[in-house]
Enzyme design. Structure first.
Site, PDB file in Angstrom:
ATOM      1  N   GLY A  32      -2.228   0.510   1.402  1.00  0.00           N
ATOM      2  CA  GLY A  32      -2.483   0.936   3.241  1.00  0.00           C
ATOM      3  C   GLY A  32      -3.235   0.537   4.258  1.00  0.00           C
ATOM      4  O   GLY A  32      -3.667  -0.057   4.723  1.00  0.00           O
ATOM      5  N   ARG A  81       7.881   2.244  13.549  1.00  0.00           N
ATOM      6  CA  ARG A  81       8.444   2.585  12.118  1.00  0.00           C
ATOM      7  C   ARG A  81      10.416   2.369  13.091  1.00  0.00           C
ATOM      8  O   ARG A  81      11.377   2.118  11.976  1.00  0.00           O
ATOM      9  CB  ARG A  81       8.366   3.719  11.804  1.00  0.00           C
ATOM     10  CG  ARG A  81       7.355   3.250  10.228  1.00  0.00           C
ATOM     11  CD  ARG A  81       6.817   4.346   9.776  1.00  0.00           C
ATOM     12  NE  ARG A  81       5.985   3.954   8.642  1.00  0.00           N
ATOM     13  CZ  ARG A  81       5.129   5.008   8.051  1.00  0.00           C
ATOM     14  NH1 ARG A  81       5.586   6.351   8.174  1.00  0.00           N
ATOM     15  NH2 ARG A  81       4.912   4.277   7.431  1.00  0.00           N
ATOM     16  N   LYS A  96     -11.193   1.918  -7.612  1.00  0.00           N
ATOM     17  CA  LYS A  96     -11.506   2.109  -8.604  1.00  0.00           C
ATOM     18  C   LYS A  96     -10.298   1.470  -9.425  1.00  0.00           C
ATOM     19  O   LYS A  96      -9.374   0.895  -9.746  1.00  0.00           O
ATOM     20  CB  LYS A  96     -11.235   3.639  -8.879  1.00  0.00           C
ATOM     21  CG  LYS A  96     -12.024   4.536  -8.106  1.00  0.00           C
ATOM     22  CD  LYS A  96     -12.314   5.948  -8.730  1.00  0.00           C
ATOM     23  CE  LYS A  96     -10.716   6.728  -7.993  1.00  0.00           C
ATOM     24  NZ  LYS A  96     -10.943   8.015  -8.550  1.00  0.00           N
ATOM     25  N   GLY A 131       2.241   3.552  -1.490  1.00  0.00           N
ATOM     26  CA  GLY A 131       2.521   3.825  -2.964  1.00  0.00           C
ATOM     27  C   GLY A 131       3.892   2.766  -3.825  1.00  0.00           C
ATOM     28  O   GLY A 131       4.123   2.100  -4.747  1.00  0.00           O
TER      29      GLY A 131
HETATM   30  P1  ADP Z   1      -4.731  -0.149  -0.761  1.00  0.00           P
HETATM   31  O1  ADP Z   1      -4.217   0.892   0.577  1.00  0.00           O
HETATM   32  O2  ADP Z   1      -4.785  -1.294  -0.046  1.00  0.00           O
HETATM   33  O3  ADP Z   1      -4.024  -0.445  -2.006  1.00  0.00           O
HETATM   34  P2  ADP Z   1      -7.220   1.084  -2.478  1.00  0.00           P
HETATM   35  O4  ADP Z   1      -6.271   2.363  -1.941  1.00  0.00           O
HETATM   36  O5  ADP Z   1      -6.894   0.655  -3.726  1.00  0.00           O
HETATM   37  O6  ADP Z   1      -6.338   0.186  -1.344  1.00  0.00           O
HETATM   38  O7  ADP Z   1      -8.701   0.693  -1.755  1.00  0.00           O
HETATM   39  C1  ADP Z   1      -8.979   0.615  -1.080  1.00  0.00           C
HETATM   40  C2  ADP Z   1     -10.754   1.963  -0.524  1.00  0.00           C
HETATM   41  O8  ADP Z   1     -11.731   1.127  -1.440  1.00  0.00           O
HETATM   42  C3  ADP Z   1     -11.414   1.440   0.337  1.00  0.00           C
HETATM   43  O9  ADP Z   1     -11.567   3.145   1.018  1.00  0.00           O
HETATM   44  C4  ADP Z   1     -12.930   0.783   0.830  1.00  0.00           C
HETATM   45  O10 ADP Z   1     -13.626   1.110   1.324  1.00  0.00           O
HETATM   46  C5  ADP Z   1     -13.161   1.349  -1.411  1.00  0.00           C
HETATM   47  N1  ADP Z   1     -13.552   0.017  -1.672  1.00  0.00           N
HETATM   48  C6  ADP Z   1     -13.463  -1.328  -1.584  1.00  0.00           C
HETATM   49  N2  ADP Z   1     -14.508  -1.622  -1.483  1.00  0.00           N
HETATM   50  C7  ADP Z   1     -15.832  -0.890  -2.594  1.00  0.00           C
HETATM   51  C8  ADP Z   1     -16.940  -0.164  -3.382  1.00  0.00           C
HETATM   52  N3  ADP Z   1     -17.460  -1.399  -3.523  1.00  0.00           N
HETATM   53  N4  ADP Z   1     -16.797   0.611  -3.533  1.00  0.00           N
HETATM   54  C9  ADP Z   1     -16.734   1.405  -3.266  1.00  0.00           C
HETATM   55  N5  ADP Z   1     -15.545   1.116  -2.399  1.00  0.00           N
HETATM   56  C10 ADP Z   1     -14.916   0.190  -2.147  1.00  0.00           C
HETATM   57 MG    MG Z   2      -5.364   3.100   0.037  1.00  0.00          MG
END
Ligand code: ADP
Ligand code: MG
Length: 396
Positions: free
Chosen positions: A354, A38, A202, A377
């Site tokens: 992330g 960074r 989710k 975020g």
């Molecule tokens: P980002 O950080 O890229 O925005 P998210 O935080 O929304 O992504 O999602 C990442 C999380 O989703 C990871 O920790 C991953 O393990 C979880 N995940 C992905 N697929 C599944 C699944 N089928 N069941 C449970 N958790 C999942």
């Molecule tokens: Mg995440």
């Protein structure tokens, strides 16, 4: 799309002091910086201002001191690293004190070509509270405001929103300019078709993102845990996969909205299922209905191929959220496949979040992605179509 903002090019920095909001929130353990990416990322903006004859006041937060002085979160190690990186031709001064008035004295005495690094902004309770007196004190230090910390632009803090409202001109630095340009490429007048890949755990985390994407893209590919709420809402058997029953209605309305708008929305047709949420769980590939007691932890090979095909035809791709529990090797294949298809494609690819960025790095394809967002975020809020206070405060 919405926001052509003024940038460094629009300002004559000769003889001027620039207050530059940077992101020096580096991992720090026992006074040692773990990763200085960074700090390095901020160098082009700092160097451009110095080269134009200006001086720079760098301001960042570090960790979560919650409005108090925390000795282990002082900026000293960052100042030393910044000095090393800028080299002996540039003098880097550390602010004499947390006290803004004292630092203001140091800022006003700054000579062209010098850099002053302020103490951790979040030592001030007024920073996160966006207290007008603190914003005014920062504004009094300089002649120009430069925002280069995209990752905090979704926060209306003193250094991100208060100060640029008072200190004009207020412009985007080189890093922020890239973030804004990437969003313009994807959502301004993008090359079509535009495909969004949305995953993660989710539905509830991504409802607003999905709804906003339906207004902008041609195709949405859904994977990850959220896919199971969509499938269950459509009456499919999902075993013991992640499921948010209270989101069935919103999942159905997103599917309906996609139909009405002519957006192609795809859900997984096969799954890598496991008998437990564990790296060494028993697994199998299933098509259609999931057996009782098994949970979907990654998209299956057919789905991967269908999604890869959509991506190969895309001119622009926006990706947020992994396709499976990629932290466990056994469930990382779908996510890795998407990363590799994007890497091999000529499309404009924008990736943020992330975990999604971690997946890109794990597959070592950073260099083959058009833009990797530095804001978790902040990236999500941009995808949601929100105006970020740290960006809207800048001059158009
Ligand atoms: P980002 O950080 O890229 O925005 P998210 O935080 O929304 O992504 O999602 C990442 C999380 O989703 C990871 O920790 C991953 O393990 C979880 N995940 C992905 N697929 C599944 C699944 N089928 N069941 C449970 N958790 C999942
Ligand atoms: Mg995440």
């Amino acid at each position: 799309m919405r926001m052509a903002k003024k940038t460094l090019k629009d300002v004559d920095f000769a003889g001027k002091r620039a207050f530059v909001r940077v992101d020096f929130n580096v991992p720090l353990q026992d006074g040692v910086i773990g990763d200085d990416t960074r700090i390095r990322a901020a160098l082009p903006t700092i160097q451009a201002i110095l080269a134009a004859g200006g001086s720079v006041i760098c301001a960042s937060h570090l960790g979560r001191p919650k409005g108090q002085i925390v000795e282990s979160l002082r900026m000293g190690p960052v100042a030393r690293r910044l000095q090393d990186l800028l080299g002996p031709a540039v003098k880097v001064l550390a602010a004499p004190s947390v006290d803004c008035e004292l630092s203001k004295g140091a800022a006003k005495g700054l000579q062209a070509g010098h850099v002053l690094l302020l103490e951790n902004l979040r030592f001030h309770p007024g920073e996160t509270a966006n207290e007008p007196a603190l914003a005014q004190c920062f504004a009094d230090m300089a002649d120009v405001f430069v925002q280069d910390a995209f990752g905090t632009c979704h926060r209306a803090h003193a250094s991100t929103a208060g100060t640029p409202a008072l200190l004009k001109p207020a412009v985007a630095g080189l890093l922020l300019e890239k973030e804004i340009a990437a969003f313009d490429m994807a959502f301004g007048s993008p090359k079509r078709p535009v495909v969004a890949v949305v995953g993660g755990a989710k539905v509830s985390d991504k409802i607003v993102v999905l709804e906003s994407l339906l207004d902008k893209v041609d195709t949405v590919l859904i994977g990850g845990g959220m896919a199971y709420t969509f499938l269950a809402a459509a009456g499919e058997a999902i075993g013991s996969s992640l499921c948010e029953e209270d989101r069935f209605a919103v999942a159905r309305s997103i599917v309906d909205k996609a139909k009405t708008k002519g957006v192609k929305l795809l859900l997984p047709v096969d799954h890598l299922v496991a008998d437990a949420f564990a790296p060494d769980a028993k697994t199998q590939i299933v098509e259609g209905a999931l057996p009782e007691g098994w949970m979907g932890l990654d998209i299956g090979p057919k789905t991967t191929e269908i999604y890869a095909n959509e991506l190969r035809q895309a001119a622009t791709v926006v990706w947020n959220g992994p396709m499976g529990v990629f932290e466990m090797e056994a469930f990382s294949h779908g996510t890795s496949a998407i990363a590799k298809v994007l890497a091999d494609s000529d499309c404009i690819s924008v990736v943020g979040g992330g975990d999604s960025v971690a997946a890109i790095k794990k597959n070592q394809v950073e260099d083959q992605i058009t833009h990797i967002s530095t804001g978790g975020g902040a990236f999500l809020e941009m995808l949601e179509g929100k105006e970020l206070p740290g960006i809207s405060a800048l001059d158009s």
